[in-house]
Design an enzyme around this catalytic site. Structure first.
Site, PDB file in Angstrom:
ATOM      1  N   CYS A 198      42.943  27.527  43.177  1.00  0.00           N
ATOM      2  CA  CYS A 198      42.084  26.525  43.796  1.00  0.00           C
ATOM      3  C   CYS A 198      40.920  26.130  42.887  1.00  0.00           C
ATOM      4  CB  CYS A 198      41.610  27.001  45.160  1.00  0.00           C
ATOM      5  SG  CYS A 198      40.944  25.650  46.136  1.00  0.00           S
ATOM      6  N   GLU A 223      47.948  32.892  48.531  1.00  0.00           N
ATOM      7  CA  GLU A 223      47.602  33.954  49.491  1.00  0.00           C
ATOM      8  C   GLU A 223      47.701  33.415  50.918  1.00  0.00           C
ATOM      9  OE1 GLU A 223      45.517  32.078  48.081  1.00  0.00           O
ATOM     10  OE2 GLU A 223      43.824  31.661  49.386  1.00  0.00           O
ATOM     11  N   HIS A 263      47.106  27.588  47.677  1.00  0.00           N
ATOM     12  CA  HIS A 263      46.734  28.959  48.036  1.00  0.00           C
ATOM     13  C   HIS A 263      47.932  29.865  48.246  1.00  0.00           C
ATOM     14  CE1 HIS A 263      42.379  28.421  48.511  1.00  0.00           C
ATOM     15  NE2 HIS A 263      42.741  27.149  48.673  1.00  0.00           N
TER      16      HIS A 263
END
Ligand SMILES: Nc1ncnc2c1ncn2[C@@H]1O[C@H](COP(=O)(O)OP(=O)(O)O)[C@@H](O)[C@H]1O
Ligand SMILES: Nc1ncnc2c1ncn2[C@@H]1O[C@H](COP(=O)(O)OP(=O)(O)O)[C@@H](O)[C@H]1O
Ligand SMILES: [Mg+2]
Ligand SMILES: [Mg+2]
Lengths: 1074, 369
Positions: free
Chosen positions: B262, B349, B347
């Site tokens: 990001c 995650e 992202h």
């Protein structure tokens, strides 16, 4: 990878007749798939036995076979057509099972046909419950404790290990047929036996029950490059234990955290890979423990399904279309999202509204059956509602059901008030078709959401939301009583919460119209939002709308000439796919005339609610309020009410009063045909006979009418479809009894009484009229005599027993009535003929259930012609004339849901109870009848054992049938009376015991598969219990059961042909000589 | 439902006004108004430091259904400056929940608004671009509110990372946990530009010993800790003014394997000589298709960024584009051809969002081997 060039011709197998668990959603997916494949340049060969589908219209595939979905027929067709590939994932369970059969029989290999969309192993792992369980364990997924068994002994051993309660589910079945939840040994044994017989592979899965856990479904897609997306998540309001098809379902999931949701997604991905769904759509069901989030896998279907149709409508993502493209080699990222036109189809739809589906049941048609819901699906249709919140969507869905509800309340329903707390609690625990109203009732006697959670295990989120609606209703009722009444802000809030004008009217003691006026005066009108797959992140081009009471309206009226078609709403027995067929043709016709076609409907299973079909789709309830709102926005040049069955007709008069312009037959003509007195007067004037009749609003009036016209009588409430609550009464007692029970069924409409015409031949005539000139579309003769509902009887086209003069008379009567009713468009008339008199039984000044059948048989799209007529063209200009010389015969046979209702009376009656239809077509009557019968999915072998049991009156007519069967090599069994009758007349008959006479009796013989055909006419009240038991045993063992001698005679002609030479299979295009 | 709820308004800098009801704390709050299309995960979104200074509109209309729980948080507090939803659910239904969303918002003094046409708002932002706005429960005239928006600091050109980064280095996990059975073999130095805990959780689970450093930490100090790899975190706002970090990363390039997510990709991009720019309304959601170019496979990704590295600005000889966004063709990932450094704009995650891209963390581990 782009599309494959090594395959040219693709075979698609449809799902056959509409049955519970497999309905018109497969027409929706099949039609999409056929279109998609042809768009890509493939030649499509389709086999489907259901003539009422859009997909079997000759223009939707290159070669259209309306033939039985049996290996025998399909093999022949494969031999003739030599397709390169078979796509089996779009025709429901039927098509998938056939793919397995064809594969295992070596037929696919023999003719070098490749399975695309799903391979054999994938289908087996997903559908064979044992393989599936093992596969799940192998990849570390949890499944409830249990196992698969093939015998009763295995089942007993398993039970000892894991205890009760248990859930039993057969392999390779649909809609939970043969499934049950059992709590003790007494229930267990028969349940296992039933399950074993319901499964085509005699396998049942027995699992520890997780009743009360939350049930979820994920709709997924995967392509050949292992790209994987979730299209939609669905949460069932009714927790585990109620079949998803019978559950109120909500999209997207409401009560999962992202962590929990992603765990389901991860699991779905793993499962998909393991099962091996390489291309296409699938759904996976999970159960989640509300106390700790534990998750177990319930099942996977490696194909498009009822829920994928729902998911497509809920998100705007056309799963079936994309699945078809993936099957021929495309990857998800190579396909564009139609809605945004810019972004690829490889994404997960994000929705910014809530979708609620509520099923619709027809338990009233099967009295005596337990209305509690369980793991076996029993609903016959569904409505979907879209709103910005669950509450709004639910309110809209409830009023879409057309069962008299106007929202989440039971205010005007005395039954609910009288219910004891115990009875209420008991019903709530299991679930019933009116569970939601029972929850309302529970609130009204002070029960709390928490208490109700303990009883129902419905998630507290749903219960609290319902309670908010209940609370607000109470507040409204109080506010309505104050001198100021309900203020504007409160009114707007009520609309946002999904309250209908009608419901508000009840609370305010005002009628719907005045609420509407008050609301509009306050400036409260709905806005329409777009279903766009992306929560407005991208601009969208697809005109698919739903209403809400949020600020911004996105539906912009065009200045084109426009016409609105009202759809048929949720499917129910008597009003199903046939009407959607007509709507779709209506749309296509409008479009080809250059008119903007606007569709309103709320049935997610249909083709008409495919956003690709109409120019504009409003997914909205078909109520006065919701329809008029759209009309006020769109200001159409006309609305068409003759395609959606009875639903739009009910709206016609009120809409006309509101000044709406009509296309086609006027509401007044509709009323003229529906109103007994007016219609009787008209027939009198025309000199056309009709059975003597009368109208009654009370028992006294009814008795008076009966004195005038005599018994037997045909009695029914007015304004109903499918012969609801229609009965033949033979005497005063019967009439009295009927009048006391029918009043509820008739709302504020009176009861109609007619002299019942015994042993009459019945005919259905469809015709088209341009206001002046009438042409016949088709004439059908029913095989069963009048008294069996036209929707249930077998019908032949062209008629086989009709004199030239009768033929001419039928035409002439039809012309006169069409003219007198000033019909513009379609009209359907039912006639009965006794000796030489032709009676009119009924006139429907609208498209009838038979329009698709007639269109299919003749190759003429009548609904399309009807629109042209409505647009002002004359039949002359259109150039249509009736051709009554068909070089082939087509037979329509009906399919019944008796396998879901243990206590169903299987003798056919004036009340319609079939869910679907099939067609047999060939050059001769015998073959067509037999094909039609085969297509209903009961097998009759060339020879075998027949059990004959007819009442005394039928014996002499039965004798030649028995003789003929004997000649064909059939063994005959009969109980005492019939056996004696036949033996004394020189027929070899093996006597069997009646149920009451000891063992082994007829039921044992049926269960032991010693009987291949049953011919049985009703023996009267005394034998009812025996008859139910025999019927149920036959249904469970799937033995052909014929209940009228006329049908037996017809089948016999079929058997004769069948035993002589193999059938021919030709596609419609060939029949039409195209 | 029937007591008079407090009214609130959302006013955008272009003068557009939305009426609604107060959610969370009463008062006023200013921020950049963005929309997020994820249908689940509001708790993670609210606590994601990348939303610092932003007012988040959830396009999914029913929010609060499953309450707030003690595990699904991405930082120690709510970072978003305001919250906009269609309908708030006072009902909390989830076994993990320990409080309602409203309580949670109040606890962190977050001003929110509900019961407005969030779809209309979303369409407005989509067409007009993200812009500043104010949520208020006060009766202040619109002109005054717009003036207040104008007076307040802007997003572009301002270093807001410094407002969210750790004040001091710290070790992860925060709470001492029992020592792992196997020692964590990889030492990863984490640049905290506003990191989401999920990233740390995943790296930890993969066997990394983690030390989190403030954004302004010089390269030398990082190297002094002797890391095996360096992680560049996500974070809020415009990357360009985060100059110190860009300079440090430039120095660290080639020294140790680097992985950025990001804002991390933007910092890495700038360090490599690339340029960044602001998207019209950003990517905020959990359904964005991203193509992994080496394999051609598509990942469904979680996204949250208003700025992006211009795909053509990167030095072509050194950098290989690895991921692109299939919706709009923007850059989603690249790697350095010779130095061990790679990054993605989205992202992996997730939290919230699909777990399709976890392999990237594995790749980082491989790089450190
Ligand atoms: N272990 C179980 N415990 C309780 N209910 C169950 C269990 N397994 C299935 N059910 C219920 O039975 C229904 C039908 O089962 P399913 O396997 O989905 O059959 P079908 O193939 O007909 O869809 C489910 O929707 C669910 O409500
Ligand atoms: N007077 C009658 N005599 C004999 N049979 C009748 C008579 N009226 C109706 N029927 C039978 O009942 C069936 C249903 O009646 P119909 O008026 O067509 O109802 P629906 O509106 O449900 O189609 C018919 O198909 C016919 O078989
Ligand atoms: Mg199921
Ligand atoms: Mg009829």
């Amino acid at each position: 990878m782009p599309k494959r060039n090594d395959i040219k011709k693709i075979l698609v197998i449809g799902s056959g007749p509409i049955v519970i668990g497999q309905a018109c959603e497969f027409d929706y997916s099949g039609t999409q798939a056929c279109n998609a494949l042809r768009e890509e340049g493939y030649s499509v060969c389709l086999i489907n036995s259901n003539p009422a589908t859009i997909m079997t219209d000759p223009e939707f595939s290159d070669r259209t076979y309306i033939e039985p979905l049996h290996v025998e027929a399909i093999e022949k067709i494969i031999e003739q057509e030599r397709p390169d590939a078979l796509l089996p994932t779009l025709g429901g369970q039927t098509s998938l099972n056939l793919a397995v059969e064809l594969s295992e029989a070596g037929i696919l290999e023999k003719y070098n046909v490749e399975l695309i969309g799903a391979n054999l192993e994938t289908i087996q792992v997903a559908e064979d419950r044992e393989l599936f369980r093992n596969a799940m364990k192998e990849i570390g997924m949890n499944v409830p404790d249990g196992g698969c068994v093939h015998t009763l002994e295995e089942a007993e051993a398993l039970q000892e290990r894991i205890g009760f309660p248990l859930i039993i589910r057969p392999a390779f079945t649909l809609g939970g047929i043969g499934g049950s939840v059992v709590y003790n040994m007494e229930e267990y044994v028969p349940a296992v036996q039933w399950g074993l017989s319901a499964s085509p592979v005699s396998e049942v899965l027995i699992e520890q029950s997780v009743l009360g856990w939350k049930e979820y479904e994920l709709e997924i897609m995967r392509d050949g490059a292992d790209n994987f997306v979730i299209i939609c998540s669905i949460e069932n309001l009714d927790p585990m234990g109620v079949h998803t098809g019978d559950s109120v379902t909500v999209a997207p999931a409401q009560t999962l955290t992202d962590t929990e949701y992603q765990a389901l997604r991860d699991a779905a991905k793993k499962i998909t890979r393991r099962v091996g769904v390489e291309t296409g759509g699938a759904n996976i069901q999970f159960a989640v423990n509300p106390d700790n989030g534990d998750m177990v896998v319930i099942e996977m279907n490696p194909r498009v399904s009822r829920s994928s149709a729902l998911a497509s409508k809920a998100t705007g993502f056309p799963i079936a279309k994309i699945a078809a493209k993936l099957a021929v080699g495309y990857r998800l990222d190579e396909i564009t999202n139609d809605i945004t036109r810019k972004t690829p189809a490889c994404f997960e739809p994000s929705i910014d509204y809530v979708v609620v589906k509520v099923p619709r049941w027809d338990f009233e048609k099967f009295p005596g059956n337990d209305r509690r819901l369980n793991s076996q699906m029993k609903s016959v249709g569904e409505a979907m509602g879209i709103g910005r919140t669950f509450k709004e969507a639910l309110g809209k869905t409830l009023r879409s059901l057309e069962n008299g509800w106007s929202g989440f309340h039971a205010n005007n329903m005395p039954d609910y008030r009288e219910m004891s707390r115990e009875a209420l609690t008991d019903d709530l625990r299991f679930g019933t078709p009116d569970r939601l109203l029972k929850l309302w009732q529970a609130f009204s006697i002070g029960m709390t959401p928490e208490e109700l959670f303990d009883i129902t295990k419905i998630d507290i989120w749903f219960l609290q939301n319902l309670h908010q609606m209940y609370d607000f209703e109470t507040y409204l009722a109080t506010a309505a009583k104050t001198p100021e009444g309900i203020d504007t802000e409160t009114l707007r809030r009520a609309k946002q919460l999904g309250f209908s004008d009608k419901h508000l009217g009840i609370l305010m003691g005002a009628d719907e119209l005045s609420v509407r006026e008050m609301r509009k005066n306050a400036g409260i009108v709905p806005s329409y939002k777009i279903v766009d797959t992306c929560a407005a992140e991208f601009e969208s081009f697809t005109p698919y709308f739903y209403s809400t009471y949020d600020e911004e309206n996105e539906s912009i009226r065009s200045d084109r000439k426009k016409v609105i078609i009202l759809g048929g709403g949720p499917n129910r027995i008597g009003q199903g796919i046939e009407f959607d067929y007509c709507c779709v043709h209506g749309i296509l016709a409008l479009k080809s005339l250059g008119i903007e076609a606007i569709m309103i409907n709320c049935n997610p299973e249909t083709v008409s609610t495919d956003y690709d079909v109409a120019d504009k789709l409003y997914f909205e309830p078909l109520t006065y309020e919701d329809v008029l709102n759209i009309i006020e926005l769109e200001k159409p040049d006309g609305i068409i009410t003759q395609f959606g069955g009875q639903t739009p007709l009910k709206l016609a008069i009120p809409l006309e009063k509101a000044g709406v312009p009509f296309w086609g037959t006027s509401p007044d003509s509709i009323d003229l045909a529906e109103d007994r007195d007016r219609f009787g007067a008209l027939l009198n004037k025309l000199g056309i006979p009709q059975p003597q009749g009368g109208t009654a609003r009370s028992i006294e009036e009814a008795l008076k009418v009966s004195e005038r016209i005599g018994y037997p009588l045909m009695v029914r409430p007015s304004y109903v479809l499918g012969g609801r609550a229609m009965e033949i009464v033979y005497d005063q007692n019967g009439l009295k009894q009927y009048m006391t029970s029918a009043v509820t069924a008739s709302e504020d409409h009176p009861v109609l009484l007619d002299r019942f015409l015994e042993n009459a031949f019945e005919f259905d005539v469809d015709a088209i009229c341009d206001g002046e000139h009438t042409e016949i579309c088709g004439m059908m003769q029913h095989i069963e005599e009048a008294g069996v509902h036209s929707g249930d009887s077998m019908a032949v086209m062209p008629p086989y027993l009709l004199s030239m003069s009768q033929h001419e008379d039928l035409k002439e009567y039809t012309r006169q009535m069409a003219k007198a009713l000033n019909v513009k468009g379609l009209i359907n008339i039912q006639f009965a003929i006794i000796y030489d008199t032709i009676y009119v039984i009924e006139v429907n000044p609208r498209a009838s259930r038979t329009v698709p059948f007639v269109s299919k048989v003749t190759g003429t799209p009548f609904a399309k012609l009807a629109v042209e007529v409505m647009s002002g063209k004359t039949l002359d200009e259109i150039g249509y004339t009736f051709n009554d010389r068909l070089p082939y015969v087509a037979v329509k046979e009906s399919v019944f849901p008796f396998d879901r209702f243990e206590k169903a009376d299987i003798f056919l009656r004036p009340e319609m109870r079939s869910t679907g239809e099939v067609m047999g077509i060939s050059s001769n009557f015998g073959a067509s009848v037999f094909k039609a019968f085969q297509a209903t999915n009961v097998q009759i072998p060339k020879t075998g054992t027949v059990f004959i049991s007819v009442n005394e009156g039928d014996r002499s007519r039965m004798l030649p049938i028995a003789r003929e069967l004997d000649k064909l090599g059939w063994k005959i069994m009969a109980t005492r009376g019939n056996a004696e009758f036949m033996t004394t007349r020189g027929l070899p008959v093996k006597p069997v015991l009646k149920v009451s006479e000891g063992r082994p009796n007829i039921i044992d013989h049926i269960k032991n598969n010693e009987i291949d055909l049953i011919i049985k006419t009703p023996l009267g009240q005394r034998s009812r219990t025996d008859e139910y038991a025999i019927g149920w045993a036959a249904i469970k063992s799937r033995v052909a059961f014929i209940t009228t001698l006329s049908a037996a005679e017809a089948i016999l002609r079929g058997l004769r042909t069948y035993s002589r030479k193999p059938f021919e299979y030709k596609c419609l295009q060939e029949y039409y000589g195209k | 439902m029937n007591q008079q709820p407090t009214k609130a308004r959302l006013v955008l800098s272009d003068g557009k006004v939305f009426q609604g009801l107060s959610l969370g704390k009463t008062g006023a709050t200013v921020g950049e108004v963005v929309f997020n299309t994820a249908m689940t995960g509001y708790q993670e979104i609210l606590t994601d430091p990348s939303y610092h200074f932003q007012i988040i509109t959830m396009t999914y209309p029913q929010i609060g259904n499953y309450g707030v729980n003690p595990t699904d948080f991405e930082s120690r507090r709510i970072y978003a400056s305001g919250f906009v939803i269609r309908e708030y659910s006072p009902v909390v239904s989830n076994w993990q929940a320990d409080r309602s969303l409203d309580d949670y918002l109040k606890h962190y003094d977050i001003v929110g608004i509900s019961d407005l046409d969030t779809r209309a708002l979303t369409r407005h932002i989509r067409d007009q671009g993200a812009q500043m706005g104010i949520i208020t429960t006060e009766d202040t005239p619109v002109e005054e509110l717009i003036a207040r928006i104008q007076e307040s600091p802007k997003l572009v050109g301002r270093n807001i990372v410094q407002e969210v980064t750790a004040a001091e280095p710290y070790d992860w996990p925060l709470n001492p946990v029992p020592p792992p059975e196997e020692p964590h073999p990889y030492r990863v130095a984490v640049y905290d530009f506003g990191i989401k805990f999920s990233i740390l959780r995943i790296l930890h689970d993969l066997g990394c010993t983690l030390r989190v450093f403030p954004a302004h930490t010089p390269a030398e100090e990082i190297l002094a800790w002797e890391p095996d790899g360096i992680f560049l975190s996500n974070g809020p706002g415009d990357p360009e003014p985060v100059e110190k970090a860009v300079a440090s990363v430039r120095k660290l390039l080639g020294k140790k394997p680097i992985f950025g997510i990001c804002l991390g990709i933007q910092i890495l991009g700038l360090a490599l000589g690339g340029k960044t720019s602001k998207l019209k309304f950003g990517h905020h959601g959990a359904n964005h298709p991203v193509k992994h170019l080496p394999t051609g496979k598509v990942e469904i990704t979680s996204q949250n960024h208003g700025f992006v590295v211009d795909i053509d600005s990167l030095p072509k000889d050194d950098v290989k584009i690895t991921h692109i966004n299939l919706n709009d063709g923007t850059l989603e990932g690249f790697k350095h051809k010779s130095l061990r450094a790679f990054a993605v704009q989205y992202h992996p995650e997730s939290a919230p969002g699909p777990h399709d891209s976890h392999y990237l963390f594995q790749q980082f581990i491989e790089d450190m081997k």
